[in-house]
Design a protein around this motif. Structure first.
Motif, short mmCIF file in Angstrom:
data_model
loop_
_atom_site.label_atom_id
_atom_site.label_comp_id
_atom_site.label_asym_id
_atom_site.label_seq_id
_atom_site.Cartn_x
_atom_site.Cartn_y
_atom_site.Cartn_z
N PHE A 32 0.95 -1.38 0.22
CA PHE A 32 -0.01 -0.33 0.12
C PHE A 32 1.35 1.60 0.30
O PHE A 32 0.43 2.55 -1.27
CB PHE A 32 -0.64 -0.42 1.00
CG PHE A 32 -1.58 1.35 0.72
CD1 PHE A 32 -3.10 0.84 0.40
CD2 PHE A 32 -1.62 2.64 2.16
CE1 PHE A 32 -3.85 2.60 0.65
CE2 PHE A 32 -1.98 2.93 2.23
CZ PHE A 32 -3.64 3.52 1.26
N HIS A 33 1.76 0.90 0.59
CA HIS A 33 2.26 2.39 1.16
C HIS A 33 3.35 2.91 -0.43
O HIS A 33 3.97 3.85 -1.21
CB HIS A 33 3.75 2.68 1.96
CG HIS A 33 4.87 2.86 2.13
ND1 HIS A 33 4.33 4.47 2.72
CD2 HIS A 33 6.38 3.07 1.53
CE1 HIS A 33 5.73 5.15 2.34
NE2 HIS A 33 6.85 5.07 1.96
N TYR A 35 2.55 1.94 -3.09
CA TYR A 35 1.88 2.29 -4.40
C TYR A 35 1.80 3.42 -4.03
O TYR A 35 1.08 4.41 -5.19
CB TYR A 35 0.78 1.42 -4.15
CG TYR A 35 -0.38 1.84 -5.64
CD1 TYR A 35 -0.32 0.75 -6.61
CD2 TYR A 35 -1.51 1.75 -5.30
CE1 TYR A 35 -0.65 1.32 -7.69
CE2 TYR A 35 -2.38 2.45 -6.35
CZ TYR A 35 -2.12 2.24 -7.81
OH TYR A 35 -2.69 2.16 -8.91
N TYR A 36 1.15 3.71 -2.92
CA TYR A 36 1.05 5.69 -2.44
C TYR A 36 2.61 6.49 -3.33
O TYR A 36 1.86 7.28 -3.98
CB TYR A 36 0.55 5.45 -1.60
CG TYR A 36 0.42 7.06 -0.64
CD1 TYR A 36 -0.90 7.72 -0.73
CD2 TYR A 36 0.65 7.97 -0.20
CE1 TYR A 36 -0.98 8.84 -0.62
CE2 TYR A 36 0.94 8.97 0.33
CZ TYR A 36 0.10 9.45 -0.07
OH TYR A 36 -0.55 11.29 0.58
N ALA A 37 3.16 5.90 -2.93
CA ALA A 37 4.66 6.90 -3.19
C ALA A 37 4.68 6.73 -4.25
O ALA A 37 4.90 7.74 -4.82
CB ALA A 37 5.55 6.56 -2.05
N GLY A 39 3.26 5.18 -7.03
CA GLY A 39 2.34 4.38 -8.47
C GLY A 39 2.14 3.30 -8.97
O GLY A 39 2.09 3.08 -9.90
#
Length: 110
Positions: A32-33, A35-37, A39
């Protein structure tokens, strides 16, 4: 034929360390992290390959596994060297380092 130094070679990390990195990489929180940071989901396959190569080296002294592990670690170190520092290091202190601060223009009055 193996050289006598090959038997004494040890991976730079323990095999459990590679497995731990793989588990961390595939964890929900890390995915999750990442992908958030960035993409994109993280690429974790190399950690698993390194773990398998490490185990193959420890169990049966497989020279192909040893070479693959060495190449992987060299690539990992080279990748880390590509990052530039966040700021430039000073060679000397600023010329006005000992000048008193202006107390009237403090951004945070306490």
């Amino acid at each position: 034929m193996e050289r006598s130094g090959d038997k004494q070679w040890r991976p730079p990390r323990s095999c459990d360390s590679y497995l731990s990195e793989f588990r961390h990489c595939t964890s929900f929180r890390n995915r999750f992290h990442h992908y958030y940071a960035f993409g994109t989901p993280p690429l974790c396959q190399q950690w698993k390959e390194d773990y398998n190569n490490c185990r193959a080296w420890e169990k049966c002294s497989n020279t192909d596994a040893k070479e693959a592990l060495q190449i992987s670690e060299k690539n990992r170190v080279a990748e880390q060297m590509n990052f530039s520092p966040v700021w430039e290091l000073r060679k000397a202190p600023p010329s006005d380092w000992n000048v008193p601060l202006d107390e009237n223009n403090k951004p945070y009055n306490s």
